[in-house]
Design an enzyme around this catalytic site. Sequence first.
Site, PDB file in Angstrom:
ATOM      1  CE  LYS A  22     -55.416  38.236  16.367  1.00 12.69           C
ATOM      2  NZ  LYS A  22     -54.345  39.065  16.918  1.00 12.69           N
ATOM      3  CG  ASN A  23     -52.882  36.429  19.169  1.00  9.95           C
ATOM      4  OD1 ASN A  23     -52.920  37.095  18.125  1.00  9.95           O
ATOM      5  ND2 ASN A  23     -53.550  36.749  20.246  1.00  9.95           N
ATOM      6  CB  CYS A 118     -52.978  49.450  19.074  1.00  9.99           C
ATOM      7  SG  CYS A 118     -53.346  48.453  20.478  1.00  9.99           S
ATOM      8  NE  ARG A 123     -50.797  45.736  22.476  1.00 10.78           N
ATOM      9  CZ  ARG A 123     -51.375  44.912  21.588  1.00 10.78           C
ATOM     10  NH1 ARG A 123     -52.292  45.369  20.786  1.00 10.78           N
ATOM     11  NH2 ARG A 123     -50.979  43.659  21.498  1.00 10.78           N
ATOM     12  CG  ASP A 308     -56.476  38.492  23.658  1.00  9.01           C
ATOM     13  OD1 ASP A 308     -55.598  37.845  23.085  1.00  9.01           O
ATOM     14  OD2 ASP A 308     -56.303  39.665  24.050  1.00  9.01           O
ATOM     15  NE  ARG A 400     -55.582  43.747  13.297  1.00  2.00           N
ATOM     16  CZ  ARG A 400     -54.729  44.389  14.086  1.00  2.00           C
ATOM     17  NH1 ARG A 400     -55.045  45.563  14.582  1.00  2.00           N
ATOM     18  NH2 ARG A 400     -53.567  43.864  14.414  1.00  2.00           N
TER      19      ARG A 400
HETATM   20  C1  EPZ Z   1     -50.162  39.357  22.779  1.00  2.00           C
HETATM   21  O1  EPZ Z   1     -49.870  40.735  22.651  1.00  2.00           O
HETATM   22  C2  EPZ Z   1     -51.387  39.099  21.918  1.00  2.00           C
HETATM   23  N1  EPZ Z   1     -51.079  39.435  20.526  1.00  2.00           N
HETATM   24  C3  EPZ Z   1     -52.544  39.962  22.420  1.00  2.00           C
HETATM   25  O2  EPZ Z   1     -53.692  39.645  21.637  1.00  2.00           O
HETATM   26  C4  EPZ Z   1     -52.824  39.589  23.879  1.00  2.00           C
HETATM   27  O3  EPZ Z   1     -53.849  40.410  24.374  1.00  2.00           O
HETATM   28  C5  EPZ Z   1     -51.545  39.798  24.701  1.00  2.00           C
HETATM   29  O4  EPZ Z   1     -50.478  39.013  24.142  1.00  2.00           O
HETATM   30  C6  EPZ Z   1     -51.726  39.385  26.159  1.00  2.00           C
HETATM   31  O5  EPZ Z   1     -52.095  38.025  26.219  1.00  2.00           O
HETATM   32  C7  EPZ Z   1     -50.379  38.571  19.776  1.00  2.00           C
HETATM   33  O6  EPZ Z   1     -49.962  37.510  20.239  1.00  2.00           O
HETATM   34  C8  EPZ Z   1     -50.116  38.961  18.360  1.00  2.00           C
HETATM   35  P1  EPZ Z   1     -47.852  41.423  25.998  1.00  2.00           P
HETATM   36  P2  EPZ Z   1     -48.480  41.323  23.235  1.00  2.00           P
HETATM   37  O7  EPZ Z   1     -46.486  41.761  25.560  1.00  2.00           O
HETATM   38  O8  EPZ Z   1     -47.413  40.325  23.083  1.00  2.00           O
HETATM   39  C9  EPZ Z   1     -46.929  45.397  28.392  1.00  2.00           C
HETATM   40  C10 EPZ Z   1     -55.560  40.079  20.314  1.00  2.00           C
HETATM   41  O9  EPZ Z   1     -56.640  40.605  20.572  1.00  2.00           O
HETATM   42  N2  EPZ Z   1     -45.647  45.392  27.659  1.00  2.00           N
HETATM   43  O10 EPZ Z   1     -48.090  40.115  26.704  1.00  2.00           O
HETATM   44  O11 EPZ Z   1     -48.292  42.665  22.636  1.00  2.00           O
HETATM   45  C11 EPZ Z   1     -48.117  45.624  27.471  1.00  2.00           C
HETATM   46  O12 EPZ Z   1     -48.312  47.005  27.269  1.00  2.00           O
HETATM   47  C12 EPZ Z   1     -54.288  40.691  20.845  1.00  2.00           C
HETATM   48  O13 EPZ Z   1     -55.406  39.016  19.640  1.00  2.00           O
HETATM   49  C13 EPZ Z   1     -44.663  46.307  28.031  1.00  2.00           C
HETATM   50  O14 EPZ Z   1     -44.850  47.123  28.936  1.00  2.00           O
HETATM   51  O15 EPZ Z   1     -48.851  41.485  24.764  1.00  2.00           O
HETATM   52  C14 EPZ Z   1     -49.241  44.971  28.220  1.00  2.00           C
HETATM   53  O16 EPZ Z   1     -49.724  45.872  29.193  1.00  2.00           O
HETATM   54  C15 EPZ Z   1     -54.539  41.973  21.604  1.00  2.00           C
HETATM   55  N3  EPZ Z   1     -43.475  46.305  27.359  1.00  2.00           N
HETATM   56  C16 EPZ Z   1     -48.578  43.786  28.925  1.00  2.00           C
HETATM   57  O17 EPZ Z   1     -47.175  44.073  28.923  1.00  2.00           O
HETATM   58  C17 EPZ Z   1     -43.220  45.400  26.359  1.00  2.00           C
HETATM   59  O18 EPZ Z   1     -42.107  45.433  25.804  1.00  2.00           O
HETATM   60  C18 EPZ Z   1     -48.774  42.455  28.219  1.00  2.00           C
HETATM   61  O19 EPZ Z   1     -48.432  42.627  26.878  1.00  2.00           O
HETATM   62  C19 EPZ Z   1     -44.226  44.475  26.000  1.00  2.00           C
HETATM   63  C20 EPZ Z   1     -45.428  44.486  26.675  1.00  2.00           C
END
Ligand code: EPZ
Length: 422
Positions: A22-23, A118, A123, A308, A400
């Site tokens: 998915k991701n 969410c 996020r 995850d 999802r």
């Molecule tokens: C991706 O989300 C995945 N989703 C998530 O999977 C996964 O948990 C996550 O990466 C971490 O591996 C998809 O790929 C669609 P991040 P993403 O940016 O990109 C903070 C699932 O269950 N952050 O790596 O949104 C954020 O709040 C989902 O399949 C900022 O502060 O995750 C988090 O604490 C859930 N500012 C950390 O970084 C930003 O601009 C990591 O988030 C972006 C992120």
Amino acid sequence: MDSILVTGGGELSGQIPIAGAKNACLTLMPATLLSDEPLTLTNAPRLSDIKTMTELLQSLGAEVTSLQDGKVLAMSSHTISNHTADYDIVRKMRASILVLGPMLARDGHAVVSLPGGCAIGARPVDLHLKALEALGAELELKDGYVHAKAPGGLKGGIVDFPLVSVGATENVLMAATLAKGTTVINNAAREPEIVDLADCLRKMGAQIDGDGTSTITVQGVDRLHGATHPVVTDRIELGTYMLAPAICGGEVELLGGRLDLVAAFCEKLDAAGISVEETDKGLKVARRNGRITAVDVVTEPFPGFPTDLQAQMMALLCTANGTSVLEEKIFENRFMHAPELIRMGAQIEVHGGTATVTGVDQLKGAPVMATDLRASVSLILAGLAAEGETVVSRVYHLDRGYEHVVGKLSAVGAKIERIKGQ
Ligand code: EPZ
């Protein structure tokens, strides 16, 4: 709303096919906006999030045709007729922000709704925005939307991420492929989905090095051409189903499973007393002896233990011999499955980002509620091992990220069925 009824007990045996990730698919699909030639994805998963991304791309003027029962996505965006990604779609799925970089790179302007938070955390998308500004984008936040411009096109730049972000790395990687000059992304995410995206972009003519490491270098090109690309195996679905024989006993072969995608996770399974064996079809998983041994888990960016899989691992550790400490270091609110597991007799104490799980001999089936995608499947795993019946409500969360859960688990002997909602 539908719910899922699980009747616990009984070992599992047989094979479970693992779908495309998915991701990975959610970042590969927006890549079609980078080229006016067709991009076709094979091995695509059949999930509601993919439908949402399809809807979004079509609203921008891209053509997206689902073939072979959704396993093939034939896409093309000769022109982008609408450069605004509306809140009503973006709020359903935060990965929608991944159309920002490609639209900006292709046409020099884009308007994308801020995704909003969410269940698992605020996020924010500040890292996406700062990274695009490093490539010369001019951004303005107005009425909940990001108004982005790149008059004269994006220029290569240095992106220094203060913390690892999968989505921000994907957004700026896609944008950099068409920027003038060289882009260096420091502290880049190293997830397999990033490597899969880079592989696809290279097939489209992009010049990318270092994906899979913390430093990615991109030489911008004038245009990208079409390609066909298979979506990489879903390591999170893989890890989830590896836990089914671990929690119930028995032996299950995960078809398409790759050890390199789940190395850190397998280290923890090994410590807990689960055997993982590579076969010519994938990975065979079995519980080595009677009871699971407690292990400590800390979630980290890849190649560390994936956030995850934290909820699913917690379900396993609820019946382990001893006490396990799970530290969730990626998201600020990702223990919502704990109160539901406690309803099933688990002993869990949550303090901030740390959950302490004291194993019990037996979980008891109960009505429980899914709160987010990975929590939903954690409750199903717990139900498989519990005594009696567990009813998991709000399974739209499940749809999802997991295709045909009932079919895949029934095929290896689980007593599980979907109950149509009123
Ligand atoms: C991706 O989300 C995945 N989703 C998530 O999977 C996964 O948990 C996550 O990466 C971490 O591996 C998809 O790929 C669609 P991040 P993403 O940016 O990109 C903070 C699932 O269950 N952050 O790596 O949104 C954020 O709040 C989902 O399949 C900022 O502060 O995750 C988090 O604490 C859930 N500012 C950390 O970084 C930003 O601009 C990591 O988030 C972006 C992120």
